[in-house]
Structure formats: C-alpha cells, structure tokens
Write an enzyme that holds these catalytic residues in place. Structure first.
Site, PDB file in Angstrom:
ATOM      1  N   HIS A   1      10.933   6.348  14.150  1.00 10.02           N
ATOM      2  CA  HIS A   1      11.017   6.521  12.702  1.00 10.02           C
ATOM      3  C   HIS A   1      11.904   7.718  12.373  1.00 10.02           C
ATOM      4  O   HIS A   1      11.978   8.697  13.133  1.00 10.02           O
ATOM      5  CB  HIS A   1       9.611   6.731  12.136  1.00 10.02           C
ATOM      6  CG  HIS A   1       9.477   6.497  10.677  1.00 10.02           C
ATOM      7  ND1 HIS A   1       9.818   7.438   9.738  1.00 10.02           N
ATOM      8  CD2 HIS A   1       9.043   5.416   9.973  1.00 10.02           C
ATOM      9  CE1 HIS A   1       9.586   6.959   8.529  1.00 10.02           C
ATOM     10  NE2 HIS A   1       9.119   5.732   8.638  1.00 10.02           N
TER      11      HIS A   1
ATOM     12  N   ASP B   1       0.782  -1.243   0.000  1.00 14.10           N
ATOM     13  CA  ASP B   1       0.000   0.000   0.000  1.00 14.10           C
ATOM     14  C   ASP B   1       0.813   1.292   0.000  1.00 14.10           C
ATOM     15  O   ASP B   1       0.294   2.336   0.363  1.00 14.10           O
ATOM     16  CB  ASP B   1      -0.910   0.013   1.231  1.00 14.10           C
ATOM     17  CG  ASP B   1      -0.144  -0.126   2.543  1.00 14.10           C
ATOM     18  OD1 ASP B   1       1.091   0.023   2.543  1.00 14.10           O
ATOM     19  OD2 ASP B   1      -0.798  -0.371   3.584  1.00 14.10           O
TER      20      ASP B   1
ATOM     21  N   HIS C   1       4.479   5.879  13.601  1.00 18.12           N
ATOM     22  CA  HIS C   1       4.986   6.682  12.495  1.00 18.12           C
ATOM     23  C   HIS C   1       3.911   7.074  11.494  1.00 18.12           C
ATOM     24  O   HIS C   1       4.187   7.828  10.564  1.00 18.12           O
ATOM     25  CB  HIS C   1       6.059   5.906  11.726  1.00 18.12           C
ATOM     26  CG  HIS C   1       5.514   4.693  11.033  1.00 18.12           C
ATOM     27  ND1 HIS C   1       5.354   3.486  11.666  1.00 18.12           N
ATOM     28  CD2 HIS C   1       5.065   4.512   9.766  1.00 18.12           C
ATOM     29  CE1 HIS C   1       4.844   2.606  10.819  1.00 18.12           C
ATOM     30  NE2 HIS C   1       4.648   3.209   9.661  1.00 18.12           N
TER      31      HIS C   1
ATOM     32  N   GLU D   1      -0.244  -9.050  -1.086  1.00 15.25           N
ATOM     33  CA  GLU D   1      -0.996  -8.459   0.030  1.00 15.25           C
ATOM     34  C   GLU D   1      -2.144  -7.602  -0.507  1.00 15.25           C
ATOM     35  O   GLU D   1      -2.371  -6.472  -0.100  1.00 15.25           O
ATOM     36  CB  GLU D   1      -0.087  -7.631   0.954  1.00 15.25           C
ATOM     37  CG  GLU D   1      -0.687  -7.413   2.338  1.00 15.25           C
ATOM     38  CD  GLU D   1       0.140  -6.497   3.221  1.00 15.25           C
ATOM     39  OE1 GLU D   1       0.806  -7.024   4.130  1.00 15.25           O
ATOM     40  OE2 GLU D   1       0.135  -5.268   3.004  1.00 15.25           O
TER      41      GLU D   1
ATOM     42  N   GLU E   1      -2.409   5.062   2.384  1.00 14.85           N
ATOM     43  CA  GLU E   1      -2.309   3.642   2.051  1.00 14.85           C
ATOM     44  C   GLU E   1      -3.612   3.048   1.520  1.00 14.85           C
ATOM     45  O   GLU E   1      -3.582   2.196   0.613  1.00 14.85           O
ATOM     46  CB  GLU E   1      -1.846   2.853   3.287  1.00 14.85           C
ATOM     47  CG  GLU E   1      -0.384   3.058   3.637  1.00 14.85           C
ATOM     48  CD  GLU E   1      -0.123   4.307   4.473  1.00 14.85           C
ATOM     49  OE1 GLU E   1       1.038   4.530   4.841  1.00 14.85           O
ATOM     50  OE2 GLU E   1      -1.096   5.049   4.765  1.00 14.85           O
TER      51      GLU E   1
ATOM     52  N   ARG F   1       1.313   8.547   9.028  1.00 16.70           N
ATOM     53  CA  ARG F   1       1.142   9.934   8.582  1.00 16.70           C
ATOM     54  C   ARG F   1      -0.120  10.554   9.162  1.00 16.70           C
ATOM     55  O   ARG F   1      -0.132  11.719   9.569  1.00 16.70           O
ATOM     56  CB  ARG F   1       1.102   9.954   7.046  1.00 16.70           C
ATOM     57  CG  ARG F   1       1.260  11.320   6.416  1.00 16.70           C
ATOM     58  CD  ARG F   1       1.271  11.199   4.913  1.00 16.70           C
ATOM     59  NE  ARG F   1       2.436  10.481   4.427  1.00 16.70           N
ATOM     60  CZ  ARG F   1       3.561  11.063   4.022  1.00 16.70           C
ATOM     61  NH1 ARG F   1       3.661  12.374   4.072  1.00 16.70           N
ATOM     62  NH2 ARG F   1       4.565  10.343   3.576  1.00 16.70           N
TER      63      ARG F   1
END
Length: 380
Positions: free
Chosen positions: A239, A93, A206, A115, A129, A208
């Site tokens: 991260h 993704d 992490h 996936e 994603e 977004r």
C-alpha cells in the site's frame, strides 16, 4: 450520482455504474470521485474504462481521518446543492461512504447503500470502517445487502425489511469480468515469475488498526514462512500509505523470494490472485474474490465482517499475532487435504450478477418496470 473515493470502492462500484449506463432511457449516471486514494483510484478508472464526472481531489500527504471527512463532506455539500440528483449511491465502509451518506442526508436526497449490512459489532475493528458502515446504514433509504446474513444484521437493527434487497457482491462481478479477458501482466516483475517452479503467495496488508506491532508480527511471520518453505515466493503489493511502507521494507526487503511491488493495476492483481497458490491478506474485498478462483485465503485480522467466508470454509482467520499468522500459513502449506477442501468450496458471496440486480431494482424503484427483480440466493 455514484460517489466513491478509494480503490476498493472503485472496483466494486465500476460494474454498478456500467450496469446503470446500460439503461440510458432510465438513468443519467453521474460519477463523483472524492480522490481519497488518488493514484490507486486512477488505476481502477483505467481498468474499467470509466472517468469521473466530478473529482474533488481531496487527497493530501499523511491525511488523517478528520482531514478526509471534512474535505469530502465540504466538497460534496457544494456539489449536491448544484446537481440535485434523484438518488445518491455510496459503497461499503470508507470515509467517503460516510461523508456521502451525511451529505445526501443534509440535502434530503434519497440514499442507496451498496454492500450494506456487514458487521463485526466491534466499533474499533475494522477501524474506522465499522462505524462508517453503520452511519450509511442508518441513513440509507435502499439497503443493497450482498448476502442474506447482511440482511439479517440490518433487520436486527430495526431497518425496514422492505428497503433491503439482497444482491450478491459486486466485487465478484468485477473479478469475474476481468478474469474472463485474456491478459498479459503489465508489471515487468510479474512477467518474470515462474509459477510452475514456485508456490506463489499473494499478500496485501494495509488496515489502519493493524499498523504498528500487529503489522510487524504479520510481516515477521510471513518472512519466516518463506524461509521455512524454499518453494514459496511471496508477492506483496505494498500500500502507498507511508506508515505501512515504513514497517514493510525493514522486515521484508532483501529476501530473494519476497517481491515487494507498488499497488498493482486491478487486472494484474486479479490474474495474479488466480495464479497464486494462496492469499494472505488483511483485506475485506479479496476474501470475496479468491473463492471464485479456487484460491485458499488466510485473513490476517482479529475479526471479520464477512462470517460467511468462515462458514463456507474459504478462509482461515489467523489473527495478527506472529504465532497465529505463522501457524495458519504453515497449515495451508503442509496440509493438502485442508488446502483442497478450501480450494473446492463454493463462493458464498456472489455469482457475477449483483450489478445487474442493482440496476434492475432501481428501474423498479423508479417505476420503469412493474416487477421487483429476484434476489441473490447463495448456492443456487
């Protein structure tokens, strides 16, 4: 041609590349790195003994989603025109996934999506994603769905069922492979951790969509949990995104039982997870790995595209509010019956054979074998 650019993609595609390369009479497998996550992807290559045949090296400081997409698509356009592979494989993704899918489509090259079929049905969570997955799903000629639920999502979107093959999760393959190997931590700070004295809580954060107030809420809650429970040691692999670090350090730094580290080499991360009391993350992939280790998991997100984890009882979904994160952490640190129930639950995501199934399916797809391989069935 296998295209990936981030650490999670690299981890989950490395065993696929290894499985394909066990059949050199069937395939010439070319690895392409966009370099979306430069340093972190290099760690993965080192852990699995892989190297990129082509590296687009697109990463720039404080890159935007548009920056990543434009540079990845441009670089892949030129590369596909030159190489003309028989099949492009993308994973999951990321922006690299969407760019790889579009580039293959523009060149009319068949696409396999590893996936495939995970959904939250909320286009902004996880962001970006959810839409990257849907872009790849629309374009893909072969849908490698990790679970039967993912297959159902694809069929509901009018994807031809004949193009869907349920594999299990390749991330489970990677984790089990690494766990089976003897390991000494390479990060000095981890060698100093007394696992017999502390309940170690592994954290990653992490995403977004969590950057900003949600992440501040999460970090305040976990700091207060560490204060509340004197036997807890929190280890946070932070991260490299500056926006994450600018939130993490002011809240979490300076506590005697909070260890802030750079992103860990993958073998260190997996063996740390296996020795931890529990995990608290906003990660997609780690919630698929920890059930194989008997490690309960708190998912600090508002949604999950992996509802199988909730149904199997291997995660608690806390949300991102201070109250939600604190309450979930307190529950797992005090309720031993719940903890044991989650620790003993069966992993619904895989059995360590997903990559082999993908290679065998592609052998059948290209006519090297007569029989379509058997699909993954959870619990078998």
């Amino acid at each position: 041609m296998a295209i990936f650019g981030s650490r999670p993609e690299g981890i989950k595609m490395a065993p696929v590349v290894q499985a394909l390369r066990r059949h050199p009479d069937w395939f010439e497998t070319i690895v392409v790195s966009t370099g979306q996550h430069r340093e972190q992807l290099d760690q993965v290559f080192a852990a699995f003994g892989l190297a990129a045949d082509h590296d687009l090296a697109i990463m720039q400081p404080r890159q935007t989603l548009t920056d990543i997409m434009v540079r990845a698509l441009s670089g892949l356009d030129e590369l596909l025109a030159r190489e003309r592979p028989d099949l492009v494989l993308v994973h999951g993704d990321t922006s690299t996934t969407a760019a790889g899918a579009l580039a293959a489509f523009y060149h009319k090259i068949p696409l396999g999506h590893v996936e495939a079929g995970l959904r939250t049905f909320n286009k902004y969570n996880p962001y970006p994603e959810e839409i990257n997955r849907r872009i790849a799903g629309i374009i893909a000629d072969i849908q490698f769905a990790p679970t039967p639920r993912a297959r159902e999502h694809l069929i509901a979107e009018h994807i031809d069922p004949g193009t869907i093959f349920v594999t299990g999760q390749t991330g489970v393959d990677a984790a089990l492979t690494v766990l089976a190997q003897p390991h000494t931590f390479t990060v000095p700070a981890l060698r100093q951790v007394d696992f017999s004295r502390h309940r170690v809580v592994l954290m990653t954060a992490h995403r977004r969509e969590n950057i900003g107030e949600p992440m501040r809420n999460m970090f305040r809650a976990v700091r207060d949990l560490v204060d509340r429970f004197p036997d807890v040691l929190l280890i946070y692999a932070v991260h490299l995104n500056p926006a994450v670090r600018e939130i993490a350090w002011p809240i979490l730094d300076g506590h005697p039982r909070i260890l802030l580290l750079d992103p860990l080499p993958y073998p260190d991360m997996i063996h740390l997870a296996a020795r931890s009391y529990m995990a608290m993350t906003d990660s997609g992939g780690i919630q698929e790995e920890t059930p194989s280790m008997g490690v309960p998991h708190i998912l600090m997100r508002e949604t999950t595209e992996r509802p199988e984890a909730l149904e199997a009882g291997v995660i608690l979904l806390s949300g991102t509010s201070y109250e939600g994160v604190y309450a979930a952490g307190e529950r797992l640190l005090t309720d031993q019956a719940l903890y044991q129930q989650m620790a003993r639950a069966r992993n619904p995501f895989g059995d360590g054979q997903a990559s082999r199934r993908i290679a065998e399916y592609l052998g059948w797809y290209f006519g090297f074998t007569a029989d379509r391989p058997e699909e993954f069935t959870p619990g078998r």
